[in-house]
Structures are given as C-alpha cells and as structure tokens.
Design a protein around this motif. Structure first.
Motif, PDB file in Angstrom:
ATOM      1  N   LYS A  99       0.181 -12.557   0.132  1.00  8.31           N
ATOM      2  CA  LYS A  99      -1.169 -12.830   0.010  1.00  8.31           C
ATOM      3  C   LYS A  99      -1.703 -13.682  -0.249  1.00  8.31           C
ATOM      4  CE  LYS A  99      -1.326  -8.416  -3.370  1.00  8.31           C
ATOM      5  NZ  LYS A  99      -1.155  -8.096  -5.554  1.00  8.31           N
ATOM      6  N   LYS A 100      -1.148 -14.324   0.833  1.00  5.19           N
ATOM      7  CA  LYS A 100      -1.175 -15.757   1.572  1.00  5.19           C
ATOM      8  C   LYS A 100      -0.994 -16.525   1.053  1.00  5.19           C
ATOM      9  CE  LYS A 100      -6.221 -14.376   3.696  1.00  5.19           C
ATOM     10  NZ  LYS A 100      -6.852 -14.564   3.911  1.00  5.19           N
ATOM     11  N   GLN A 101      -0.004 -16.346  -0.092  1.00  8.97           N
ATOM     12  CA  GLN A 101       1.222 -17.112  -0.264  1.00  8.97           C
ATOM     13  C   GLN A 101       2.892 -17.437  -0.646  1.00  8.97           C
ATOM     14  OE1 GLN A 101       1.018 -18.105  -4.407  1.00  8.97           O
ATOM     15  NE2 GLN A 101       1.091 -15.629  -5.017  1.00  8.97           N
ATOM     16  N   TRP A 102       3.410 -18.385  -0.556  1.00 10.35           N
ATOM     17  CA  TRP A 102       4.326 -18.801  -0.328  1.00 10.35           C
ATOM     18  C   TRP A 102       5.609 -18.633  -1.696  1.00 10.35           C
ATOM     19  CZ3 TRP A 102       7.352 -17.377   3.832  1.00 10.35           C
ATOM     20  CH2 TRP A 102       7.134 -17.561   4.973  1.00 10.35           C
ATOM     21  N   LEU A 103       6.432 -17.135  -1.593  1.00  7.01           N
ATOM     22  CA  LEU A 103       7.536 -17.355  -2.855  1.00  7.01           C
ATOM     23  C   LEU A 103       8.605 -17.758  -2.490  1.00  7.01           C
ATOM     24  CD1 LEU A 103       6.314 -14.141  -4.107  1.00  7.01           C
ATOM     25  CD2 LEU A 103       5.024 -15.644  -4.560  1.00  7.01           C
ATOM     26  N   VAL A 104       8.800 -18.834  -3.313  1.00 11.78           N
ATOM     27  CA  VAL A 104      10.626 -19.069  -3.176  1.00 11.78           C
ATOM     28  C   VAL A 104      11.253 -18.561  -4.354  1.00 11.78           C
ATOM     29  CG1 VAL A 104      12.063 -21.003  -3.356  1.00 11.78           C
ATOM     30  CG2 VAL A 104       9.652 -21.360  -2.606  1.00 11.78           C
ATOM     31  N   ILE A 105      12.283 -17.817  -4.157  1.00 14.92           N
ATOM     32  CA  ILE A 105      12.830 -16.514  -5.329  1.00 14.92           C
ATOM     33  C   ILE A 105      14.996 -16.532  -5.210  1.00 14.92           C
ATOM     34  CG2 ILE A 105      13.678 -14.782  -6.249  1.00 14.92           C
ATOM     35  CD1 ILE A 105      10.874 -13.621  -4.271  1.00 14.92           C
ATOM     36  N   PRO A 106      15.247 -17.335  -6.209  1.00 13.65           N
ATOM     37  CA  PRO A 106      16.752 -17.567  -6.472  1.00 13.65           C
ATOM     38  C   PRO A 106      17.430 -15.971  -5.941  1.00 13.65           C
ATOM     39  CG  PRO A 106      15.170 -18.693  -8.274  1.00 13.65           C
ATOM     40  CD  PRO A 106      14.283 -18.149  -7.443  1.00 13.65           C
ATOM     41  N   GLY A 107      18.522 -16.296  -5.556  1.00 12.22           N
ATOM     42  CA  GLY A 107      19.508 -15.420  -4.686  1.00 12.22           C
ATOM     43  C   GLY A 107      18.806 -14.952  -3.718  1.00 12.22           C
ATOM     44  N   LEU A 108      18.322 -13.375  -3.170  1.00 11.84           N
ATOM     45  CA  LEU A 108      18.420 -12.443  -2.020  1.00 11.84           C
ATOM     46  C   LEU A 108      18.002 -11.287  -2.309  1.00 11.84           C
ATOM     47  CD1 LEU A 108      22.659 -13.533  -0.196  1.00 11.84           C
ATOM     48  CD2 LEU A 108      19.594 -14.941  -0.174  1.00 11.84           C
ATOM     49  N   TYR A 109      16.840 -11.194  -1.813  1.00 12.45           N
ATOM     50  CA  TYR A 109      15.853  -9.956  -1.302  1.00 12.45           C
ATOM     51  C   TYR A 109      15.456  -9.474  -0.574  1.00 12.45           C
ATOM     52  CZ  TYR A 109      16.472 -11.275  -6.591  1.00 12.45           C
ATOM     53  OH  TYR A 109      17.433 -11.740  -7.956  1.00 12.45           O
ATOM     54  N   TYR A 164      14.929 -31.549   7.179  1.00 13.41           N
ATOM     55  CA  TYR A 164      13.480 -31.167   6.691  1.00 13.41           C
ATOM     56  C   TYR A 164      12.402 -31.696   5.661  1.00 13.41           C
ATOM     57  CZ  TYR A 164      10.307 -26.727   5.664  1.00 13.41           C
ATOM     58  OH  TYR A 164       9.220 -26.399   5.848  1.00 13.41           O
ATOM     59  N   GLN A 165      13.168 -31.155   4.383  1.00 18.50           N
ATOM     60  CA  GLN A 165      12.126 -32.986   3.711  1.00 18.50           C
ATOM     61  C   GLN A 165      11.631 -33.811   3.861  1.00 18.50           C
ATOM     62  OE1 GLN A 165      10.604 -31.124   1.005  1.00 18.50           O
ATOM     63  NE2 GLN A 165       9.440 -32.315  -0.142  1.00 18.50           N
ATOM     64  N   ARG A 166      12.205 -34.448   4.697  1.00 22.49           N
ATOM     65  CA  ARG A 166      10.988 -35.574   4.709  1.00 22.49           C
ATOM     66  C   ARG A 166      10.313 -35.302   5.570  1.00 22.49           C
ATOM     67  NH1 ARG A 166      16.565 -39.171   4.786  1.00 22.49           N
ATOM     68  NH2 ARG A 166      16.291 -39.761   2.314  1.00 22.49           N
ATOM     69  N   ARG A 167      10.635 -33.839   6.492  1.00 19.11           N
ATOM     70  CA  ARG A 167       9.553 -34.083   7.888  1.00 19.11           C
ATOM     71  C   ARG A 167       8.595 -33.495   7.300  1.00 19.11           C
ATOM     72  NH1 ARG A 167      10.801 -35.864  14.027  1.00 19.11           N
ATOM     73  NH2 ARG A 167      13.165 -35.752  13.605  1.00 19.11           N
ATOM     74  N   ALA A 168       8.386 -32.276   7.004  1.00 15.79           N
ATOM     75  CA  ALA A 168       7.185 -31.643   6.122  1.00 15.79           C
ATOM     76  C   ALA A 168       6.247 -32.585   5.085  1.00 15.79           C
ATOM     77  CB  ALA A 168       8.054 -30.562   5.619  1.00 15.79           C
ATOM     78  N   ALA A 192       6.186 -26.589  -3.003  1.00 12.15           N
ATOM     79  CA  ALA A 192       6.391 -27.426  -3.672  1.00 12.15           C
ATOM     80  C   ALA A 192       5.313 -28.020  -2.361  1.00 12.15           C
ATOM     81  CB  ALA A 192       6.380 -28.657  -3.934  1.00 12.15           C
ATOM     82  N   THR A 193       5.894 -27.945  -1.051  1.00 14.53           N
ATOM     83  CA  THR A 193       6.461 -27.683   0.355  1.00 14.53           C
ATOM     84  C   THR A 193       5.733 -26.879   0.678  1.00 14.53           C
ATOM     85  OG1 THR A 193       8.034 -28.994   0.807  1.00 14.53           O
ATOM     86  CG2 THR A 193       6.706 -28.289   2.646  1.00 14.53           C
ATOM     87  N   LEU A 194       4.961 -26.125   0.740  1.00 11.49           N
ATOM     88  CA  LEU A 194       4.876 -24.455   1.258  1.00 11.49           C
ATOM     89  C   LEU A 194       3.855 -23.798   0.811  1.00 11.49           C
ATOM     90  CD1 LEU A 194       7.798 -22.253   1.725  1.00 11.49           C
ATOM     91  CD2 LEU A 194       6.891 -23.446   3.156  1.00 11.49           C
ATOM     92  N   TYR A 195       3.326 -24.415  -0.585  1.00 12.13           N
ATOM     93  CA  TYR A 195       2.092 -24.390  -1.463  1.00 12.13           C
ATOM     94  C   TYR A 195       0.909 -25.531  -1.001  1.00 12.13           C
ATOM     95  CZ  TYR A 195       4.397 -21.805  -5.141  1.00 12.13           C
ATOM     96  OH  TYR A 195       4.371 -21.069  -6.015  1.00 12.13           O
ATOM     97  N   ASN A 196       1.471 -26.182  -0.488  1.00  9.69           N
ATOM     98  CA  ASN A 196       0.723 -26.917   0.663  1.00  9.69           C
ATOM     99  C   ASN A 196      -0.454 -26.390   1.367  1.00  9.69           C
ATOM    100  OD1 ASN A 196      -0.293 -28.384   3.283  1.00  9.69           O
ATOM    101  ND2 ASN A 196      -0.401 -30.365   2.115  1.00  9.69           N
ATOM    102  N   PRO A 197      -1.719 -26.528   1.682  1.00 10.18           N
ATOM    103  CA  PRO A 197      -3.031 -25.237   2.265  1.00 10.18           C
ATOM    104  C   PRO A 197      -2.967 -24.778   3.707  1.00 10.18           C
ATOM    105  CG  PRO A 197      -4.103 -26.715   0.595  1.00 10.18           C
ATOM    106  CD  PRO A 197      -2.537 -27.369   0.638  1.00 10.18           C
TER     107      PRO A 197
END
Length: 203
Positions: free
Chosen positions: A142-152, A169-173, A99-104
């Motif tokens: 492609k100009k968007q963030w992906l948050v993926i469970p696990g390490l890749y 971090y979440q409160r600041r963002a 939700a945080t990283l989806y901000n424009p």
C-alpha cells in the motif's frame, strides 16, 4: 545510573565520532524501562547527548536498557571492533531502515521502479565469522515499506550483508535524503544497483 549518564561516560574518541558520522545527524532515543527521552547529535568532533527529544529528528530509535548497557560495553575503550559493530547495527537496523524507506522518494512507486527494488526481500545481517545473523523482512505494501524483524513470505530477493556494508548503504541513502536533488538520487540509484549485485541474490 541513567542512560544519559551511562552514554556520557563513553570515551568520545574521534574513531567513535567518525563511526556514526554520516549515518545520521540528529536522532531521538527512547528507553523502554526508564521512560527516558534523549537527543543524540553528531557534531564536528563530538557526539552531543542531552535530555529530551529533538524537534526534527532524522528518526526515533526505541531501545531497551540492555541496549544501553551493550552500547557502553561495545565502545568503552574508545573504539568499535567488528563484532561490536555488528551488534550496534543489529540494534539500529530496523529504525535506520524504516526511517530511510519512509522518505517519500524511497517509498514511491517511481523511486522503487527506478532502482528496480523488489516488493518483498529478506535481509540477513551477518556477524563476523558468519555464524550469527540478524534477520529482517522488507515488504512494500500500500505504497509504504514495512521493516519486520524475522523472515516472512517468499522473497523475490535475499540480501546477505555485513555491518560495514549496512553502514555504507545507510550513509549513501542518508546523503541522498539530505541533499534531495535529482542528481543525488540518480547517483544513489546507480550505486545501489551496483552494490546490490555484490550482496544479494534475486529469486
């Protein structure tokens, strides 16, 4: 018992309310097994929980019934200890971060470059004692963030953070997103670059 009934039974101490304050204002929650849709809103001295999704949520959190039970267990005495905090943040981490990283601004190339954010990172959410961790991959594609469970993939930076550091971090963002002014984003960027030095390693 429904999730609504279970959560309304949690003692709403000031400690519980303050724990979630600043992380979000209003969210929608869906429960996979029961199909329930709930609104959770932080008010001055209580947490409002009601049926139905909010019209304009800060984000939507999909949960399973075990998460409902765990939330009750972790907060049944009206306070949240360190290990319980880690478990709560582990559940919310993906939705909060997405939700945080989806901000424009956060998702833009300009915002990413101002804060010098790498396009591939691994995040370890470390439990108290350091013996357990919830892991995620953050990837900018492609100009968007992906948050993926696990390490890749091969990360350009690795974060190792505690639940408390994740909440900070979440409160600041979230504050920057809510105020959405140049000055607030600039303050967040400066804080982030300083904070990042204490919780991560660049490869």
């Amino acid at each position: 018992m429904s999730a609504l009934e279970a959560w309304r039974a949690i003692p709403q101490t000031q400690e519980i309310v303050d724990y979630f304050r600043g992380i979000f204002d209003i969210i929608g929650v869906t429960i996979e097994e029961t199909g329930e849709q709930l609104t959770i809103a932080i008010e001055e001295s209580r947490i409002l929980i009601k049926e139905g999704l909010p019209a304009k949520p800060d984000f939507i959190v999909p949960l399973k019934w075990e998460n409902v039970e765990n939330m009750v267990s972790h907060s049944k005495y009206g306070k949240i200890e360190a290990h319980e905090s880690w478990r709560i943040v582990s559940v919310l981490f993906t939705s909060l971060t997405q939700a945080t990283l989806y901000n424009p601004i956060m998702a833009s190339d300009i915002g990413r470059r101002i804060s010098r954010v790498e396009d591939l990172a691994h995040v370890y959410l470390i439990a108290p004692g350091g013996h357990e961790a919830t892991c995620h991959t953050l990837a900018y594609l492609k100009k968007q963030w992906l948050v993926i469970p696990g390490l890749y993939g091969k990360p350009k930076r690795t974060f190792r953070i505690t639940a408390e550091e994740s909440i900070e971090y979440q409160r600041r963002a979230f504050r920057a997103i809510k105020k959405n002014s140049f000055n607030e984003w600039w303050r967040f960027s400066r804080w982030y670059k300083s904070w990042r030095k204490t919780v991560s390693v660049k490869h």
